[in-house]
Design an enzyme around this catalytic site. Structure first.
Site, PDB file in Angstrom:
ATOM      1  N   HIS A 129      43.167   0.692 -28.637  1.00  0.00           N
ATOM      2  CA  HIS A 129      43.963  -0.363 -27.979  1.00  0.00           C
ATOM      3  C   HIS A 129      44.975   0.203 -26.974  1.00  0.00           C
ATOM      4  O   HIS A 129      45.661  -0.570 -26.293  1.00  0.00           O
ATOM      5  CB  HIS A 129      44.713  -1.211 -29.014  1.00  0.00           C
ATOM      6  CG  HIS A 129      43.812  -1.964 -29.942  1.00  0.00           C
ATOM      7  ND1 HIS A 129      42.802  -2.791 -29.485  1.00  0.00           N
ATOM      8  CD2 HIS A 129      43.741  -1.991 -31.303  1.00  0.00           C
ATOM      9  CE1 HIS A 129      42.152  -3.303 -30.527  1.00  0.00           C
ATOM     10  NE2 HIS A 129      42.699  -2.829 -31.634  1.00  0.00           N
ATOM     11  N   ASP A 166      34.465  -1.079 -34.096  1.00  0.00           N
ATOM     12  CA  ASP A 166      35.657  -1.645 -34.737  1.00  0.00           C
ATOM     13  C   ASP A 166      35.600  -3.173 -34.597  1.00  0.00           C
ATOM     14  O   ASP A 166      35.043  -3.688 -33.622  1.00  0.00           O
ATOM     15  CB  ASP A 166      36.898  -1.103 -34.026  1.00  0.00           C
ATOM     16  CG  ASP A 166      38.195  -1.405 -34.746  1.00  0.00           C
ATOM     17  OD1 ASP A 166      38.713  -0.518 -35.441  1.00  0.00           O
ATOM     18  OD2 ASP A 166      38.704  -2.546 -34.591  1.00  0.00           O
ATOM     19  N   HIS A 168      37.851  -5.124 -33.804  1.00  0.00           N
ATOM     20  CA  HIS A 168      38.638  -5.529 -32.637  1.00  0.00           C
ATOM     21  C   HIS A 168      38.049  -4.891 -31.370  1.00  0.00           C
ATOM     22  O   HIS A 168      37.580  -3.750 -31.423  1.00  0.00           O
ATOM     23  CB  HIS A 168      40.090  -5.066 -32.796  1.00  0.00           C
ATOM     24  CG  HIS A 168      40.739  -5.552 -34.059  1.00  0.00           C
ATOM     25  ND1 HIS A 168      40.829  -4.764 -35.198  1.00  0.00           N
ATOM     26  CD2 HIS A 168      41.303  -6.741 -34.354  1.00  0.00           C
ATOM     27  CE1 HIS A 168      41.442  -5.463 -36.150  1.00  0.00           C
ATOM     28  NE2 HIS A 168      41.736  -6.660 -35.671  1.00  0.00           N
ATOM     29  N   ASP A 247      37.026  -1.941 -39.959  1.00  0.00           N
ATOM     30  CA  ASP A 247      37.723  -3.165 -40.361  1.00  0.00           C
ATOM     31  C   ASP A 247      36.848  -4.417 -40.247  1.00  0.00           C
ATOM     32  O   ASP A 247      37.308  -5.526 -40.520  1.00  0.00           O
ATOM     33  CB  ASP A 247      39.028  -3.353 -39.573  1.00  0.00           C
ATOM     34  CG  ASP A 247      38.913  -2.940 -38.113  1.00  0.00           C
ATOM     35  OD1 ASP A 247      37.782  -2.675 -37.656  1.00  0.00           O
ATOM     36  OD2 ASP A 247      39.955  -2.880 -37.436  1.00  0.00           O
TER      37      ASP A 247
HETATM   38 ZN    ZN Z   1      40.419  -2.727 -35.530  1.00  0.00          ZN
END
Ligand code: ZN
Length: 311
Positions: A129, A166, A168, A247
């Site tokens: 990120h 991931d 995200h 995750d």
């Molecule tokens: Zn994540």
């Protein structure tokens, strides 16, 4: 020639306050499972070096690097400085972030030069990120982007695939790499989840697939087979980096894609297959998310077992 396992004790000293999901115990949960399952017997453990400013500057703007260093180096003892609503730093965070990015650089060196066939970096803070000029989402330096840019600049690798599973979207990696002709980024993520982007790719070298909540194993595997694999076959990467976040596991409260260990095993097999076909097997995998300690450890073990060919 053993696979490389790169980590550092400094990565456990960074913490963002009690009950923060991105906690130091994550690294131990991973290490324990790799040890218990006998996988560390097949790997050479190495300490992550500190990334240099030159290495970081290949992925981040000079102004961001200066600002972050200044803030991070002035954190009082036993205090936290908030960077965004979910992300903060303590007095050890800067050193930990340098180690995490340094791990990706060492992994790039070992794997690009053929000293190790593959590498897994058990590191935190995570990186995907972190944008060119912004920290966020528990991330400060974009570890995989720093590693990729090092492999290009230092080892002359022309085509590198970044694979991000991931839950995200790796908005930071996309922000840094979207205009890089040497890179193809493949990302599968849950829609309508932090960082709330990715549905519209920033560049032609971005292969983004947003999956609806509770998509499950079948939809995930279908996206890999039908979208990622043709793009990877066409790109023919000389080396592969993985943003390995866990995750999306059904036991992890951070996301709702409902994957299980067998999915991480399966997707790793697909990546290894591409790497063996085009990349001399060269893969660098860096830990990103994964916050339920039990499923994180088990999922990393399933991933690493296939990565190092111990299955
Ligand atoms: Zn994540």
């Amino acid at each position: 020639m053993l696979a490389a396992y790169i980590t550092h004790i400094d990565c456990q000293k960074h913490e963002m306050g009690n009950h923060h999901p991105e906690c130091p115990e994550r690294l131990g949960a991973v290490n324990d499972q790799l040890l218990i399952k006998g996988l560390l017997d097949y790997m050479e453990q190495l300490d992550a070096p500190l990334a240099t400013q030159e290495q970081l500057a290949r992925a981040h703007s000079p102004s961001y690097l200066n600002e972050f260093a200044e803030i991070a180096q002035q954190v009082p003892e036993n205090r936290h400085v908030q960077i965004d609503p979910d992300t903060s730093i303590n007095e050890f965070s800067y050193q930990a972030a340098l180690r995490a990015a340094g791990a990706a650089v060492l992994a790039a060196n070992l794997v690009a030069s053929g000293q190790a066939p593959v590498a897994f970096c058990n590191i935190r803070p995570p990186g995907h990120h972190a944008e060119r000029s912004n920290a966020g989402g528990f991330c400060f330096f974009n570890n995989v982007a720093v590693g990729i840019r090092h492999a290009i600049a230092h080892h002359g690798i022309e085509r590198i695939a970044l694979i991000d599973f991931d839950v995200h979207h790796g908005n930071g990696s996309e922000d840094i790499l979207f205009d890089d002709p040497h890179v193809l980024m493949c990302s599968i993520f849950e829609k309508n989840l932090y960082p709330f982007c990715g549905d519209v790719p920033m560049g032609a070298n971005m292969v983004n697939v947003g999956l609806p909540t509770r998509s499950g194993s079948e939809a995930f595997r279908q996206a890999v087979s039908e979208v990622w694999m043709p793009a990877l076959e066409k790109f023919q990467p000389e080396m592969i980096f993985i943003s390995a976040g866990f995750d999306a596991h059904r036991e992890d409260d951070m996301g709702n894609l409902a994957l299980v260990e067998a999915d991480y095993e399966w997707v790793t097999k697909q990546i290894v297959m591409i790497a063996q076909r085009y990349s001399h097997g060269r893969i660098v995998s860096c830990l990103e998310g994964g916050y339920d300690l039990s499923s994180l450890g088990r999922s990393v073990a399933a991933h690493v077992r296939v990565l190092i060919g111990a299955d």
